[in-house]
Design a protein around this motif. Structure first.
Motif, PDB file in Angstrom:
ATOM      1  N   SER A  79       0.815  -1.212   0.000  1.00  0.00           N
ATOM      2  CA  SER A  79       0.000   0.000   0.000  1.00  0.00           C
ATOM      3  C   SER A  79       0.853   1.268   0.000  1.00  0.00           C
ATOM      4  N   GLU A  80       0.388   2.274  -0.724  1.00  0.00           N
ATOM      5  CA  GLU A  80       1.018   3.579  -0.691  1.00  0.00           C
ATOM      6  C   GLU A  80      -0.005   4.628  -1.146  1.00  0.00           C
ATOM      7  N   LEU A  81       0.225   5.860  -0.704  1.00  0.00           N
ATOM      8  CA  LEU A  81      -0.607   6.935  -1.254  1.00  0.00           C
ATOM      9  C   LEU A  81      -0.172   7.142  -2.697  1.00  0.00           C
ATOM     10  N   LEU A  82      -1.112   7.134  -3.584  1.00  0.00           N
ATOM     11  CA  LEU A  82      -0.784   7.026  -5.000  1.00  0.00           C
ATOM     12  C   LEU A  82      -0.271   8.323  -5.621  1.00  0.00           C
ATOM     13  N   HIS A  83      -0.536   9.454  -4.993  1.00  0.00           N
ATOM     14  CA  HIS A  83      -0.154  10.727  -5.597  1.00  0.00           C
ATOM     15  C   HIS A  83       0.622  11.580  -4.587  1.00  0.00           C
ATOM     16  N   LYS A  84       1.693  12.211  -5.056  1.00  0.00           N
ATOM     17  CA  LYS A  84       2.461  13.083  -4.163  1.00  0.00           C
ATOM     18  C   LYS A  84       1.622  14.279  -3.730  1.00  0.00           C
ATOM     19  N   ASP A  85       0.628  14.640  -4.549  1.00  0.00           N
ATOM     20  CA  ASP A  85      -0.247  15.755  -4.185  1.00  0.00           C
ATOM     21  C   ASP A  85      -1.068  15.428  -2.941  1.00  0.00           C
ATOM     22  N   ASP A  91      -0.336  17.804   4.391  1.00  0.00           N
ATOM     23  CA  ASP A  91       0.450  18.849   5.054  1.00  0.00           C
ATOM     24  C   ASP A  91      -0.325  20.161   5.139  1.00  0.00           C
ATOM     25  N   THR A  92      -1.094  20.463   4.106  1.00  0.00           N
ATOM     26  CA  THR A  92      -1.884  21.703   4.088  1.00  0.00           C
ATOM     27  C   THR A  92      -2.822  21.768   5.282  1.00  0.00           C
ATOM     28  N   TRP A  93      -3.445  20.636   5.614  1.00  0.00           N
ATOM     29  CA  TRP A  93      -4.397  20.606   6.716  1.00  0.00           C
ATOM     30  C   TRP A  93      -3.789  20.031   7.987  1.00  0.00           C
ATOM     31  N   LYS A  94      -2.451  20.020   8.047  1.00  0.00           N
ATOM     32  CA  LYS A  94      -1.706  19.657   9.256  1.00  0.00           C
ATOM     33  C   LYS A  94      -2.160  18.316   9.832  1.00  0.00           C
ATOM     34  N   THR A  95      -2.067  17.312   9.014  1.00  0.00           N
ATOM     35  CA  THR A  95      -2.432  15.962   9.416  1.00  0.00           C
ATOM     36  C   THR A  95      -1.423  15.415  10.418  1.00  0.00           C
ATOM     37  N   SER A  96      -1.890  14.686  11.410  1.00  0.00           N
ATOM     38  CA  SER A  96      -0.996  14.029  12.375  1.00  0.00           C
ATOM     39  C   SER A  96      -0.965  12.516  12.189  1.00  0.00           C
ATOM     40  N   SER A  97      -2.046  11.931  11.657  1.00  0.00           N
ATOM     41  CA  SER A  97      -2.035  10.492  11.377  1.00  0.00           C
ATOM     42  C   SER A  97      -3.082  10.159  10.326  1.00  0.00           C
ATOM     43  N   PHE A  98      -2.806   9.090   9.582  1.00  0.00           N
ATOM     44  CA  PHE A  98      -3.748   8.594   8.571  1.00  0.00           C
ATOM     45  C   PHE A  98      -3.618   7.075   8.537  1.00  0.00           C
ATOM     46  N   LEU A  99      -4.741   6.398   8.733  1.00  0.00           N
ATOM     47  CA  LEU A  99      -4.731   4.939   8.839  1.00  0.00           C
ATOM     48  C   LEU A  99      -5.905   4.376   8.058  1.00  0.00           C
ATOM     49  N   VAL A 100      -5.659   3.282   7.347  1.00  0.00           N
ATOM     50  CA  VAL A 100      -6.709   2.641   6.549  1.00  0.00           C
ATOM     51  C   VAL A 100      -6.792   1.167   6.922  1.00  0.00           C
ATOM     52  N   VAL A 101      -8.004   0.703   7.176  1.00  0.00           N
ATOM     53  CA  VAL A 101      -8.271  -0.706   7.460  1.00  0.00           C
ATOM     54  C   VAL A 101      -9.148  -1.264   6.353  1.00  0.00           C
ATOM     55  N   LYS A 102      -8.746  -2.394   5.794  1.00  0.00           N
ATOM     56  CA  LYS A 102      -9.540  -3.075   4.767  1.00  0.00           C
ATOM     57  C   LYS A 102      -9.656  -4.548   5.157  1.00  0.00           C
ATOM     58  N   ASP A 104     -10.523  -5.970   7.888  1.00  0.00           N
ATOM     59  CA  ASP A 104      -9.989  -6.226   9.230  1.00  0.00           C
ATOM     60  C   ASP A 104      -8.466  -6.188   9.319  1.00  0.00           C
ATOM     61  N   LYS A 105      -7.792  -5.664   8.301  1.00  0.00           N
ATOM     62  CA  LYS A 105      -6.342  -5.526   8.361  1.00  0.00           C
ATOM     63  C   LYS A 105      -5.939  -4.076   8.133  1.00  0.00           C
ATOM     64  N   VAL A 106      -4.968  -3.609   8.890  1.00  0.00           N
ATOM     65  CA  VAL A 106      -4.418  -2.276   8.666  1.00  0.00           C
ATOM     66  C   VAL A 106      -3.539  -2.352   7.427  1.00  0.00           C
ATOM     67  N   ILE A 107      -3.930  -1.630   6.385  1.00  0.00           N
ATOM     68  CA  ILE A 107      -3.179  -1.680   5.127  1.00  0.00           C
ATOM     69  C   ILE A 107      -2.383  -0.405   4.865  1.00  0.00           C
ATOM     70  N   TYR A 108      -2.643   0.621   5.654  1.00  0.00           N
ATOM     71  CA  TYR A 108      -1.845   1.839   5.517  1.00  0.00           C
ATOM     72  C   TYR A 108      -1.809   2.552   6.857  1.00  0.00           C
ATOM     73  N   GLU A 109      -0.640   3.061   7.227  1.00  0.00           N
ATOM     74  CA  GLU A 109      -0.484   3.789   8.488  1.00  0.00           C
ATOM     75  C   GLU A 109       0.674   4.753   8.339  1.00  0.00           C
ATOM     76  N   ARG A 110       0.409   6.018   8.606  1.00  0.00           N
ATOM     77  CA  ARG A 110       1.457   7.031   8.521  1.00  0.00           C
ATOM     78  C   ARG A 110       1.231   8.082   9.598  1.00  0.00           C
ATOM     79  N   ALA A 405      -6.701   1.250  -0.711  1.00  0.00           N
ATOM     80  CA  ALA A 405      -7.279  -0.100  -0.711  1.00  0.00           C
ATOM     81  C   ALA A 405      -7.117  -0.756  -2.077  1.00  0.00           C
ATOM     82  N   ALA A 406      -7.259   0.031  -3.145  1.00  0.00           N
ATOM     83  CA  ALA A 406      -7.100  -0.518  -4.489  1.00  0.00           C
ATOM     84  C   ALA A 406      -5.666  -0.949  -4.740  1.00  0.00           C
ATOM     85  N   SER A 407      -4.700  -0.162  -4.272  1.00  0.00           N
ATOM     86  CA  SER A 407      -3.294  -0.532  -4.468  1.00  0.00           C
ATOM     87  C   SER A 407      -2.944  -1.766  -3.653  1.00  0.00           C
TER      88      SER A 407
END
Length: 418
Positions: A79-85, A91-102, A104-110, A405-407
């Motif tokens: 898994s990865e975020l597909l676009h650098k944008d 960063d624009t909205w000062k994110t502190s964490s982003f997590l994706v579950v698909k 029942d498994k954590v497939i992305y965490e940053r 999730a698609a990646s």
């Protein structure tokens, strides 16, 4: 030149002194002593509003995790975020964490900056959904007889001038008709007093009615606080203890959560201020995508869950039908799929898409503005009308979560299909 500089300093000094004295006179005459605390914890700390890391600024109570937790399974390799944008947007909205579950498994965490997997941060209004869940459990257990019971049955002092007509359901649907001023910026609002003050019960029971209950959706944090007092009266337990036993432990939380209090041994700020890790926030999403279940355990009663995610028939402040809010949970339809989500003022999101078995959690320091209703009304399409009342960044996080999730579902063997 020195004389001019001295005059300037004197003017500044007099201005600051007059401002200080005026503020003190206003506080003394109005009785808004919480403003001192608010100023100290914001402007004197280099902030302009509450932060997601305010836990140690207030007394708090511990929502205890179970002795044996149920850790997440991870599948992060593909898994990865597909676009650098997307990272720029975070960063624009000062994110502190982003997590994706698909599934029942954590497939992305940053995580960003000082935030990490063990960091607890403020849920702000995302906590409101937990309060609703606890109401549903108390209803199933028989501690609450009906959602249509009047509030005063559990809070005797909540009477007079039409308040006798307000029911538990009205509070859950944000249609109580009370005069609470909902504002994240106005220091004179009830929100500010409830966050920095020390008498939550007095504040919410002194509210007055402005309109008939059950007619119009108007979001008010005071409704959530009243629900907490109802829970305590009905169950005989404080909110933290009840949440530990009936929700946090059944969903196998890995870490203790914390609920801010209005004073030492005081009342939980139920309208906000449940602090947890990002991974444990995701557990709330897992329960939501599984019709109230955690694995094989029915944590949220099935009947209540159905009511909770259904939009009560009423209009909103914009004069459109309510398609955005159930019983203390936000709702949205995306590509024909129902989306249930919890949200907080700083961009806290717990997003659940049951049809896709997808949970997306985002925490951070800023939230994008609500989608402009004027623009959407001009477009006059059903899809755009349904976006009214939802922050514009919600749709971006849903898109990113779906792309992650698609990646994740792409495997080397898929090359053979081209």
């Amino acid at each position: 030149m020195k004389r001019t500089l001295l005059k300037g300093l004197k003017r500044t000094g007099w201005f600051v002194l007059i401002l200080f004295l005026s503020l003190n006179v206003f506080v003394l005459l109005s009785g808004r002593f919480y403003l001192y605390k608010g100023i100290y914890y914001t402007y004197l700390q280099g902030e302009t509003s509450p932060t997601i890391y305010d836990l140690d600024k207030f007394h708090n109570a511990t929502v205890k995790a179970p002795k044996k937790s149920e850790p997440w399974a991870f599948d992060l390799a593909k898994s990865e975020l597909l676009h650098k944008d997307d990272l720029k947007y975070m960063d624009t909205w000062k994110t502190s964490s982003f997590l994706v579950v698909k599934n029942d498994k954590v497939i992305y965490e940053r995580y960003w900056d000082e935030h990490h997997p063990e960091t607890v941060s403020n849920s702000f209004s995302a906590a409101k959904t937990v309060v609703s869940i606890l109401i549903g459990i108390a209803l199933e257990d028989g501690d609450i007889k009906s959602l249509d019971e009047p509030v005063y049955k559990y809070i005797p002092e909540f009477t007079g001038k039409g308040k006798e007509k307000i029911t538990i359901r009205h509070l859950l649907a944000m249609s109580s008709g009370l005069d609470w001023t909902e504002s994240g910026k106005n220091p004179l609002s009830e929100n500010a007093e409830s966050y920095y003050g020390w008498d939550l019960r007095g504040l919410v029971t002194r509210q007055h009615t402005e309109r008939a209950p059950g007619k119009e959706f108007i979001y008010q944090s005071g409704n959530s606080q009243l629900l907490a007092f109802i829970l305590e009266k009905a169950t005989g337990k404080d909110l933290t203890q009840y949440a530990s036993e009936k929700f946090w432990q059944p969903i196998g939380a890995e870490s203790d959560a914390f609920w801010s209090l209005d004073k030492e041994n005081g009342d939980e700020k139920a309208f906000c201020c449940l602090y947890s890790t990002t991974r444990d926030f995701a557990r709330i999403g897992k329960v939501l995508i599984n019709h109230g279940k955690w694995n094989d355990k029915q944590v949220i009663p099935a009947g209540y869950f159905d009511e909770m995610v259904k939009n009560p028939v009423m209009t909103t402040e914009e004069g459109v039908p309510n398609t955005r809010y159930g019983l203390h949970i936000w709702t949205y339809t995306s590509k024909g799929h129902p989306v249930y989500y919890c949200r907080g003022i700083k961009g806290q999101y717990i997003i659940a898409i049951p049809d896709e078995q997808l949970v997306i959690v985002r925490t951070g320091h800023k939230r994008a503005p609500d989608t402009d209703p004027k623009i959407l009304k001009t477009a006059n399409t059903k899809a755009n009308q349904e976006k009214i009342g939802h922050p514009s960044d919600l749709f971006e996080y849903i898109r990113m979560g779906r792309e992650v999730a698609a990646s994740n579902s792409f495997k080397p063997s898929d090359y053979l299909k081209f």
